[in-house]
Design an enzyme around this catalytic site. Structure first.
Site, PDB file in Angstrom:
ATOM      1  N   ARG A 101       0.759  -0.996   0.319  1.00 15.15           N
ATOM      2  CA  ARG A 101       0.073   0.050  -0.147  1.00 15.15           C
ATOM      3  C   ARG A 101       1.200   1.176  -0.012  1.00 15.15           C
ATOM      4  O   ARG A 101       2.191   1.276   0.933  1.00 15.15           O
ATOM      5  CB  ARG A 101      -0.845   0.015   1.639  1.00 15.15           C
ATOM      6  CG  ARG A 101      -2.271  -1.001   0.711  1.00 15.15           C
ATOM      7  CD  ARG A 101      -2.835  -0.688  -0.036  1.00 15.15           C
ATOM      8  NE  ARG A 101      -3.922  -1.269   0.218  1.00 15.15           N
ATOM      9  CZ  ARG A 101      -4.593  -2.312  -0.491  1.00 15.15           C
ATOM     10  NH1 ARG A 101      -3.600  -2.810  -2.007  1.00 15.15           N
ATOM     11  NH2 ARG A 101      -5.609  -3.346  -0.959  1.00 15.15           N
ATOM     12  N   GLU A 122      -2.994   8.143  -4.490  1.00 18.30           N
ATOM     13  CA  GLU A 122      -3.099   7.054  -5.780  1.00 18.30           C
ATOM     14  C   GLU A 122      -4.541   7.859  -5.976  1.00 18.30           C
ATOM     15  O   GLU A 122      -5.338   7.278  -7.303  1.00 18.30           O
ATOM     16  CB  GLU A 122      -2.589   5.680  -5.899  1.00 18.30           C
ATOM     17  CG  GLU A 122      -3.913   4.944  -4.490  1.00 18.30           C
ATOM     18  CD  GLU A 122      -2.983   3.188  -4.841  1.00 18.30           C
ATOM     19  OE1 GLU A 122      -2.191   3.103  -4.976  1.00 18.30           O
ATOM     20  OE2 GLU A 122      -4.256   2.485  -5.076  1.00 18.30           O
TER      21      GLU A 122
HETATM   22  P1  NAD Z   1      -1.110 -11.599   4.464  1.00 20.59           P
HETATM   23  O1  NAD Z   1      -2.663 -10.982   5.634  1.00 20.59           O
HETATM   24  O2  NAD Z   1      -1.011 -13.218   4.070  1.00 20.59           O
HETATM   25  O3  NAD Z   1       0.179 -11.558   5.092  1.00 20.59           O
HETATM   26  C1  NAD Z   1       0.475 -10.348   5.472  1.00 20.59           C
HETATM   27  C2  NAD Z   1       1.226 -10.118   6.473  1.00 20.59           C
HETATM   28  O4  NAD Z   1       1.697  -8.893   6.697  1.00 20.59           O
HETATM   29  C3  NAD Z   1       1.442 -10.439   7.669  1.00 20.59           C
HETATM   30  O5  NAD Z   1       2.597 -11.729   7.869  1.00 20.59           O
HETATM   31  C4  NAD Z   1       1.530  -9.876   8.733  1.00 20.59           C
HETATM   32  O6  NAD Z   1       2.390 -11.185   9.763  1.00 20.59           O
HETATM   33  C5  NAD Z   1       2.662  -8.796   8.688  1.00 20.59           C
HETATM   34  N1  NAD Z   1       2.347  -7.660   9.480  1.00 20.59           N
HETATM   35  C6  NAD Z   1       2.025  -7.423   9.547  1.00 20.59           C
HETATM   36  N2  NAD Z   1       2.020  -5.911  10.439  1.00 20.59           N
HETATM   37  C7  NAD Z   1       3.550  -5.984  10.354  1.00 20.59           C
HETATM   38  C8  NAD Z   1       4.447  -4.936  10.463  1.00 20.59           C
HETATM   39  N3  NAD Z   1       4.239  -3.728  11.199  1.00 20.59           N
HETATM   40  N4  NAD Z   1       5.598  -5.668   9.753  1.00 20.59           N
HETATM   41  C9  NAD Z   1       5.815  -6.064   9.267  1.00 20.59           C
HETATM   42  N5  NAD Z   1       5.164  -7.259   8.800  1.00 20.59           N
HETATM   43  C10 NAD Z   1       3.726  -6.923   9.459  1.00 20.59           C
HETATM   44  O7  NAD Z   1      -1.149 -10.622   3.637  1.00 20.59           O
HETATM   45  P2  NAD Z   1      -0.758 -10.587   1.524  1.00 20.59           P
HETATM   46  O8  NAD Z   1      -2.401 -10.909   1.034  1.00 20.59           O
HETATM   47  O9  NAD Z   1       0.263 -11.162   1.779  1.00 20.59           O
HETATM   48  O10 NAD Z   1      -1.062  -8.925   1.389  1.00 20.59           O
HETATM   49  C11 NAD Z   1      -0.005  -7.948   1.495  1.00 20.59           C
HETATM   50  C12 NAD Z   1      -0.259  -6.922   1.531  1.00 20.59           C
HETATM   51  O11 NAD Z   1      -0.678  -6.796  -0.478  1.00 20.59           O
HETATM   52  C13 NAD Z   1      -2.226  -6.638   1.775  1.00 20.59           C
HETATM   53  O12 NAD Z   1      -2.178  -5.910   2.936  1.00 20.59           O
HETATM   54  C14 NAD Z   1      -2.211  -5.497   0.717  1.00 20.59           C
HETATM   55  O13 NAD Z   1      -2.658  -4.032   1.361  1.00 20.59           O
HETATM   56  C15 NAD Z   1      -1.250  -5.584  -0.615  1.00 20.59           C
HETATM   57  N6  NAD Z   1      -2.149  -5.766  -2.170  1.00 20.59           N
HETATM   58  C16 NAD Z   1      -2.162  -5.019  -2.843  1.00 20.59           C
HETATM   59  C17 NAD Z   1      -2.087  -6.065  -4.272  1.00 20.59           C
HETATM   60  C18 NAD Z   1      -1.773  -5.385  -4.927  1.00 20.59           C
HETATM   61  O14 NAD Z   1      -3.037  -5.596  -6.515  1.00 20.59           O
HETATM   62  N7  NAD Z   1      -0.391  -4.289  -5.635  1.00 20.59           N
HETATM   63  C19 NAD Z   1      -2.832  -6.710  -4.027  1.00 20.59           C
HETATM   64  C20 NAD Z   1      -2.968  -8.127  -3.258  1.00 20.59           C
HETATM   65  C21 NAD Z   1      -2.098  -7.126  -1.607  1.00 20.59           C
END
Ligand code: NAD
Length: 330
Positions: free
Chosen positions: A234, A263
């Site tokens: 994000r 964005e």
């Molecule tokens: P997920 O919930 O499987 O994984 C997120 C990870 O981040 C978890 O392991 C969590 O413990 C960790 N986390 C939480 N707080 C943290 C911190 N302070 N420091 C370090 N790690 C921390 O989520 P995901 O499916 O892997 O997605 C991750 C992110 O990707 C989503 O939250 C979303 O914002 C983003 N995303 C972007 C797109 C895109 O099109 N660009 C699409 C899907 C998701």
């Protein structure tokens, strides 16, 4: 159930129609974003379906509740745009699509990293212009390099797995380390240790108060000269002005973004005939070593199909008064 579906493009409508075909739901599509100005469009609906840049702050949620809407079905994984406390108080259930295709986002992250490293975006224009010179296109081998992965959930894990295939050493930071990553050989370290060691830093954590501007001046200062930073999580996980400062002094060698903290007014729209009013975004676009895509990492057939199916499942479960499997905990 009649559902107001905001922020839709033709591709969303195609996949949602296909998923909803036998559901009996009436989907009313709006291309506009959900905001205080557009909330009344959902007046005679029972649910709202929203996307990443829709406004689901407390004021909009209050208006939705007043209109009798008790379900917000997000077509995305992240829910940083929703005031969950307000939703809970107003009795609005919020669902999301927790996992659609982590491969889609991980593969796009790798695509940006490879393109940036080997300057594919510049080489493409050069060759089309009859310029076959290689000056300025020098890259480095990924093999043997160190990659820092911040957030090793579903997407971070898939990204780590692909980069392991290149022969990279993977370091990671996560508040909840992932045993699958440990099994892959990923080494968990503190953020400063990762910043100091990584040639590539890739962000895969959600946007929360803890991760807001995680990459700021102080973090960049700790990084290697010429570091590559990739953000497909994000926008606001990065302090954009700090990375611009890092780029200007050459500390950041390459920057790849699929997301940008401001964005919402730009991404997903064709604004090619307009002037970019955001000076920060305009400045970013001037750097030859910055590659930006417009929040397209999720954009694969598999992901759109899964997003649509999960969303319709949430609508079905809510309509039947079943517990919503994909509800976001407040
Ligand atoms: P997920 O919930 O499987 O994984 C997120 C990870 O981040 C978890 O392991 C969590 O413990 C960790 N986390 C939480 N707080 C943290 C911190 N302070 N420091 C370090 N790690 C921390 O989520 P995901 O499916 O892997 O997605 C991750 C992110 O990707 C989503 O939250 C979303 O914002 C983003 N995303 C972007 C797109 C895109 O099109 N660009 C699409 C899907 C998701």
């Amino acid at each position: 159930m009649k559902v107001a579906v905001y922020s839709t493009k033709s591709y969303d409508q195609h996949f949602l129609h296909a998923a909803a075909i036998d559901s009996g739901h009436e989907l009313v599509f709006f291309d506009t974003r959900l905001s205080l100005e557009t909330v009344s469009l959902s007046q005679d609906c029972s649910a709202v379906c929203a996307f990443v840049n829709d406004d689901l702050g407390s004021t909009v949620l209050l208006r939705l509740a007043e209109q009798g809407i008790a379900l917000v079905a997000l077509r995305c994984a992240g829910f940083n745009n929703v005031d969950l406390n307000a939703a809970q108080k107003l009795g609005i259930t919020v669902t999301r699509v927790p996992a659609y295709s982590p491969h889609a986002v991980a593969e796009h992250t790798v695509a940006i990293a490879l393109a940036l490293n080997r300057h594919i975006h510049r080489a493409f224009s050069r060759v089309r212009d009859g310029n076959f010179a290689l000056d300025g296109l020098l890259g480095f081998d990924f093999h043997g390099r160190t990659v820092g992965v911040i957030g090793t959930g579903k997407i971070g894990y898939e990204f780590a797995k692909i980069m392991t295939g290149f022969g990279c050493d993977i370091l990671a930071f996560d508040v909840h380390p992932n045993p699958d990553c440990v099994a892959l050989g990923v080494k968990y370290l503190s953020l400063p240790e990762i910043f100091q060691a990584a040639d590539i830093v890739s962000l895969h954590c959600p946007l929360t108060p803890d991760t807001h501007h995680l990459i700021d001046d102080a973090a960049i200062e700790q990084m290697k000269e010429g570091v590559m930073i990739i953000n497909t999580s994000r926008g606001a996980v990065i302090d954009t002005n700090a990375v611009i400062r890092g780029l200007k002094r050459g500390k950041i060698g390459r920057l790849g973004l699929d997301v940008y903290e401001e964005e919402a007014d730009f991404f997903f729209e064709d604004l090619s005939n307009r002037i970019i009013s955001d000076d920060t975004l305009a400045r970013l676009l001037t750097f030859p070593n910055v590659l930006i895509t417009g929040h397209q990492a999720f954009f694969t057939e598999e992901a759109l199909s899964c997003i649509a199916e999960t969303t319709i499942t949430s609508l079905n479960q809510f309509e039947r008064n079943e517990s919503c499997a994909f509800a976001v905990d407040g």
